[in-house]
Structure formats: structure tokens, C-alpha cells
Design a protein around this motif. Structure first.
Motif, mmCIF file in Angstrom:
data_model
loop_
_atom_site.group_PDB
_atom_site.id
_atom_site.type_symbol
_atom_site.label_atom_id
_atom_site.label_comp_id
_atom_site.label_asym_id
_atom_site.label_seq_id
_atom_site.Cartn_x
_atom_site.Cartn_y
_atom_site.Cartn_z
ATOM 1 N N LYS A 506 121.903 -25.248 -60.673
ATOM 2 C CA LYS A 506 121.462 -26.315 -61.579
ATOM 3 C C LYS A 506 122.598 -27.273 -61.921
ATOM 4 C CE LYS A 506 119.184 -27.085 -66.014
ATOM 5 N NZ LYS A 506 118.622 -26.456 -67.236
ATOM 6 N N ARG A 509 123.604 -29.452 -58.850
ATOM 7 C CA ARG A 509 122.647 -30.513 -58.545
ATOM 8 C C ARG A 509 122.748 -31.661 -59.552
ATOM 9 N NH1 ARG A 509 117.770 -29.054 -59.263
ATOM 10 N NH2 ARG A 509 117.959 -26.841 -59.758
ATOM 11 N N GLU A 510 123.042 -31.309 -60.801
ATOM 12 C CA GLU A 510 123.222 -32.358 -61.816
ATOM 13 C C GLU A 510 124.450 -33.206 -61.516
ATOM 14 O OE1 GLU A 510 123.333 -30.247 -65.476
ATOM 15 O OE2 GLU A 510 121.142 -30.008 -65.623
ATOM 16 N N GLU A 511 125.531 -32.538 -61.088
ATOM 17 C CA GLU A 511 126.757 -33.253 -60.740
ATOM 18 C C GLU A 511 126.563 -34.088 -59.473
ATOM 19 O OE1 GLU A 511 129.693 -33.481 -62.370
ATOM 20 O OE2 GLU A 511 128.664 -32.443 -64.010
ATOM 21 N N LYS A 513 123.924 -35.617 -58.526
ATOM 22 C CA LYS A 513 123.175 -36.846 -58.808
ATOM 23 C C LYS A 513 124.110 -38.009 -59.119
ATOM 24 C CE LYS A 513 118.929 -34.639 -60.517
ATOM 25 N NZ LYS A 513 118.075 -34.416 -61.707
ATOM 26 N N ASP A 533 112.527 -32.225 -58.482
ATOM 27 C CA ASP A 533 112.789 -33.588 -58.950
ATOM 28 C C ASP A 533 112.848 -34.618 -57.825
ATOM 29 O OD1 ASP A 533 112.961 -32.579 -61.516
ATOM 30 O OD2 ASP A 533 115.116 -32.220 -61.372
#
Length: 577
Positions: A506, A509-511, A513, A533
Motif C-alpha cells: 500500500k 503504491r502511494e509513493e 503515484k 484504483d
């Protein structure tokens, strides 16, 4: 093998040198028996010491010149053959580098390794022997016959019987042995294959208590190779005994008939001694030919295998056109793409059509064997589509050079591949001129910096072969960092988060983006949580698209996607959707 020897053209100066110095050496050797015979007939018989000393000095000069010439010839032939072997290895390696995965699978990794090492070594050894012996033997043979006939033409008739007989024996044995040498190389391939599988899969073998089974499998392959070696060895061992028998009978015949000629005053003792030396030289040249005949069959089998590699045409032809710019943003598009593996009649993927735009995430999901990874391999041109086309900014990727094409992509493969060397070296494969700051930033985004800095060596930490001194998750994160540091137009993730725990997945994947906002992202995944997403999700089943849309749309419209989601998220989670 002649095809391969054409590559010796670049060494023509060395070859001319070998021929020249070999000829000088052979001529010197041929004159020595004549001078020795003259010493006996003219010096010893007449008691002429001055003649003996004068002729002896000539013999010493001829011996020095001949020996020096053969040393230079040996040096040049070794240098030429070694360079030839180096060139062949480079040619094979370069050719294999240009293969598609189809060609790699046709020939097999273990076989390609054997061909690049063992087979080329066989050819190199024959090249050395050919330059040393193939040139010297005919010169010695012809020169020996000429000198023998000039010494005594009557006695030379013995050679007209023994010489051809010897050649017939050598040729017959070589012809019988030839088929076995090709089998030997194939069986060496098999041993390499078994050994490679055993070493790479040692954990699985031990985990399932299959050590004894693997021992038996290796023993079977080893025994098969040994038996073939013994068969051909038994055949080839006949060569030397038969040669020695013919040689000894020839000497007996020469001495017998020579003594009769001496008793009738038709020949001098010195001439007989010289003639015996010429017979020995002739027979020695034939022995050299027999040695070459022993080596040529195996080298010919190896040459055939090398030519298979060099002549196999890749189904990927490199394009030459430049990639056009797209003012609205780069677009990767697959249009009706179908692909069959070379050994399969059923398409791995069929009629695949979708787009990947910069600034968007497209995901591919489906069951095992549905063709997800195949699509990424087609995009990277590791394989060529059987039909359909793949477009980048409207240009068919077949028309773009592979170097140019791959500059726009970063592939994170399903099976993490790291190389022996430092962490810095491995990350720099993504961007050769990357600074340490860029590398550290990529490591932080990939959630790999924490475990890297724990080692006192940091970026200089040495990875073992395949990164075996790291865990699966650590290797996967380094692989992701290698892709990030490149900052490409498109990221291709081939189930690249499978070894990560959900928390790390998680955060990563946030980084991601943050750095992929201006790039196209194509993700192949097993976890729905990884791709929920994505703007577009492509659902594959048995190589065909059965659904396309976002997460909510597919839950309503695609039964395959809903089943996958239900198995992973549970029925309750789906109700919330």
C-alpha cells in the motif's frame, strides 16, 4: 566447419606467416637426412674428417633454423586460433542477444551455454591443430616422397603400398566414429540441463526429499554420456595400433629390400639410413593427419551446432524509424493482437485490444495461464505478435528500433532478476548515469532504502548471483527501484508486488503515484487490492478479453472479475461496492 573457418580471413597475415615458417621448418627437416647420409657415404667411409665437420655444421644450422621456424609458426598458429575462438564466442553471444524468447526456447539455455563454451573450444583446438599440422603434414608428406624417390626410386615402391593403406585405415575409422561425436555433444547438453535444474532448484529438491531421485537422474545422463564416450574411444583407439603395425612393416620392408640393394651395390649405406629417415617423416606426417582425423569429427559436430545458432534467423527484425511525438501525450495501443508460442497450436492471447495512456493506470488481471505476462513480453518485443499490431504514438513498434522502443519503458519482471555486483550497479542498470541522490530517492519510493542503509556498505553492498543474499521482498523492491530511477514514459509491472506484505504494498503504491503522474502504468497483478484504483482494468480468461472497465463497472458487468474479487475480498466487501 568450412563456413566458420571463413572467419579466419581477418588473420591472413598470421596465416601467411604460419605457412612461410612451416615451409622453412619442413625444408630444413627434409635436408637433414640427406646431409646425414652424405656424412656416412662421403665422410665416414672415406675417413674425411673435414667433410664430416663441414656437413655437420650445415646440419646444425639447418636444425637451428628449422626449430626456430617451427617455434614462430606454433606461436602464430596459437595466436590465430585463440583469436578465432574469441571471435566465434563474440558472434554467438551477439547472435543470441538478438534472439526473441521464441528462439531462446527452441535451442534451450543449457544447450546455448554448451555451444558457446565446449563446442567453440573444440573448434578452436582443431584450428590450432590445423594450422600446425594440416599445413605441415602435407608439406612433410610430399617433401618426404620427393626426397625418398630422389634417394632411391626402386625402394620407394614400398611407400606406394603402405601410404594409401594407411590413409584408407584413417578415413574408415573416422567415418565410423563421426556420428558418435554429435551424440556426445547432445549428451553434454543433457548433463548441463540436469545439473542446471538441480542447482537452481536445490531447495525444492531437498524440501520434497528428491535428492536420491535427482542423483539417479544425473547418474542416468552421466552413464549415457560415458557409454557413448567409451564406444567412440574404442573405435579411435584402433588408429594408433594400426598405424604402428603399418609403420613397422614398412620399416621391415625398407630394410629388407634396402639390404638387398646394398649387397648388389645399387645403394649406399648412407642412402639407406637417409631413406629410413624419410620413411619415418612420411609416416609421422600421416600420424599427424590421423590426429586431425580424430579431432575433426567431433569438431565438425560442434561446428554444425554453432552454425545452427548463427544461421537461426530471429523472427524479430529491428526497425529503423524514430518514434513520433504525440502532443496530447504518449499512447500505447494494442490492436487485435494474437500470439502463438512456437510449440503451441492454441493462441496464448487472442484479439487483444486496449490502450494505455500517459497519466493513467491500466491493469490486467486473470487466472493463471490467461496470457497476462505474454502481453508485456509482446509490448517489449521479446516476442513478435502472430497477428495484429502494437502501436506507440500511432507507430507500429515493429518499425521502431528496439533500443529506441525500450527507452520508453521500464519493465519490472515477474521473476526478479538481479546481477552479481553492488546495489548501486544493479540500480544503475535502469539509468547508467544516475547519481547517488537519484538512486537513494528511487530506493525510498520502492521502500528499499531502510534495509539498504542498515548494511554498513550501503549502496556498495555486494549482491551474490541472483541476489541470493536478499529476501524475495527485498529483491522485488530493488527491482522496482531500478525501474523508477529510469523515469520512463511507461511502467510495466508484471505481478511485481506479489512478494510484498499488504502494508508495504500500500505504501509503495502511494509513493509510486507521485512519480508516475506523467507516465503510463500497466500493471499485471493477482491481487485486486493492487489494481482497484486503476482507470482501466482488462480482465483475461483463457487468452481473451472478457471484461474491461474500472473496478465498480466490472463488478457489475464481468462475472470472471466478480468471482476473483469475491474470492479475495469476500462477499461482504463486494456488498459495500
Amino acid at each position: 566447419m568450412i563456413k566458420l573457418f571463413k572467419n579466419l580471413k581477418s588473420y591472413w597475415k598470421n596465416i601467411v606467416g604460419v605457412l612461410t615458417f612451416t615451409m622453412i621448418g619442413v625444408l630444413c627437416e627434409l635436408f637433414l637426412p640427406r646431409l646425414m647420409g652424405n656424412i656416412v657415404d662421403n665422410g665416414v667411409v672415406n675417413g674425411d674428417i673435414n667433410y664430416i665437420l663441414k656437413t655437420g655444421l650445415q646440419m646444425i644450422i639447418f636444425a637451428i633454423v628449422g626449430t626456430s621456424s617451427m617455434i614462430v609458426s606454433a606461436y602464430l598458429s596459437s595466436k590465430t586460433a585463440t583469436g578465432f575462438g574469441r571471435d566465434l564466442r563474440r558472434m554467438v553471444f551477439t547472435k543470441v542477444e538478438g534472439y526473441s524468447l521464441n528462439e531462446m526456447e527452441k535451442l534451450g539455455t543449457s544447450s546455448l551455454i554448451t555451444r558457446t563454451t565446449n563446442d567453440i573450444n573444440q573448434i578452436q583446438q582443431v584450428a590450432i591443430m590445423s594450422l600446425r599440422m594440416m599445413v605441415r603434414a602435407p608439406l612433410m608428406l610430399i617433401g618426404g616422397f620427393v626426397m625418398a624417390f630422389s634417394t632411391n626410386s626402386t625402394l620407394s615402391r614400398v611407400l606406394l603400398i603402405s601410404g594409401p593403406l594407411l590413409l584408407i585405415v584413417i578415413a574408415t575409422i573416422g567415418r565410423v566414429a563421426f556420428p558418435f561425436f554429435k551424440k556426445i555433444q547432445e549428451k553434454i547438453d543433457k548433463i548441463n540441463k540436469v545439473m542446471r535444474e538441480e542447482l537452481s532448484g536445490i531447495r525444492v529438491i531437498r524440501a520434497f526429499n528428491k535428492v536420491d531421485f535427482e542423483k539417479k537422474r544425473f547418474e542416468k545422463a552421466n552413464k549415457d554420456l560415458t557409454e557413448t564416450f567409451l564406444k567412440v574411444t574404442r573405435i579411435m583407439t584402433l588408429v594408433m595400433p594400426l598405424i604402428m603395425i603399418i609403420l613397422n612393416f614398412t620399416n621391415v620392408a625398407v630394410i629388407w629390400f634396402g639390404s638387398n640393394l646394398i649387397s648388389t651395390n645399387n645403394m649406399e649405406v648412407g642412402q639407406l639410413m637417409a631413406f629410413i629417415q624419410y620413411v619415418m617423416q612420411i609416416m609421422f606426417s600421416l600420424i599427424m593427419v590421423s590426429v586431425i582425423f580424430i579431432m575433426i569429427p567431433r569438431a565438425s559436430a560442434s561446428a554444425t551446432r554453432i552454425n545452427e545458432v548463427l544461421e537461426l534467423q530471429s523472427d524479430i527484425v529491428d526497425g529503423v524509424e524514430k518514434l513520433p511525438e504525440n502532443k496530447e501525450g504518449d499512447i500505447l495501443e494494442l490492436k487485435d493482437v494474437t500470439f502463438n508460442y512456437f510449440d503451441s497450436e492454441t493462441p496464448a492471447v487472442k484479439d487483444i485490444s486496449f490502450k494505455v495512456k500517459k497519466g493513467q493506470t491500466t491493469a490486467i488481471i486473470g487466472g493463471t495461464g490467461s496470457g497476462k505476462s505474454t502481453i508485456l513480453n509482446l509490448i517489449m518485443r521479446f516476442f513478435e505478435p502472430t497477428s495484429g499490431e502494437i502501436l506507440l504514438n500511432g507507430k507500429n513498434i515493429k518499425n521502431i528500433s528496439q533500443d529506441e522502443l525500450r527507452k520508453h519503458f521500464s519493465l519490472i519482471p515477474q521473476k526478479t532478476v538481479l546481477f552479481t555486483g553492488t546495489i548501486r550497479d544493479n540500480i544503475k542498470m535502469g539509468k547508467e548515469d544516475a547519481t547517488d541522490e537519484e538512486i537513494i530517492e528511487a530506493l525510498k519510493i520502492a521502500q528499499a532504502y531502510d534495509f539498504v542503509q542498515k548494511n554498513k556498505e550501503g549502496l556498495d553492498y555486494i549482491l551474490s548471483q541472483g541476489g541470493k543474499n536478499l529476501s524475495g521482498g527485498q529483491k522485488q523492491r530493488l527491482s522496482i527501484a531500478r525501474a523508477i530511477v529510469r523515469r520512463p514514459d511507461f511502467y510495466l509491472f508484471d505481478d511485481s508486488f506479489s512478494a510484498l506484505d499488504f502494508k508495504t504494498d500500500k505504501i509503495l503504491r502511494e509513493e509510486l503515484k507521485k512519480v508516475t503522474q506523467n507516465s503510463g502504468v500497466l500493471i499485471v497483478a493477482q491481487r485486486i487490492s493492487t489494481i482497484m484504483d486503476a482507470e482501466t482494468i482488462v480482465v483475461l480468461d483463457d487468452g481473451e478479453i472478457v471484461g474491461m472497465g474500472n473496478h465498480k463497472e466490472l463488478l457489475k458487468s464481468c462475472e470472471v472479475y466478480r468471482e476473483i474479487a469475491q474470492s479475495q475480498l469476500g462477499e461482504e466487501a463486494l456488498k459495500d461496492e
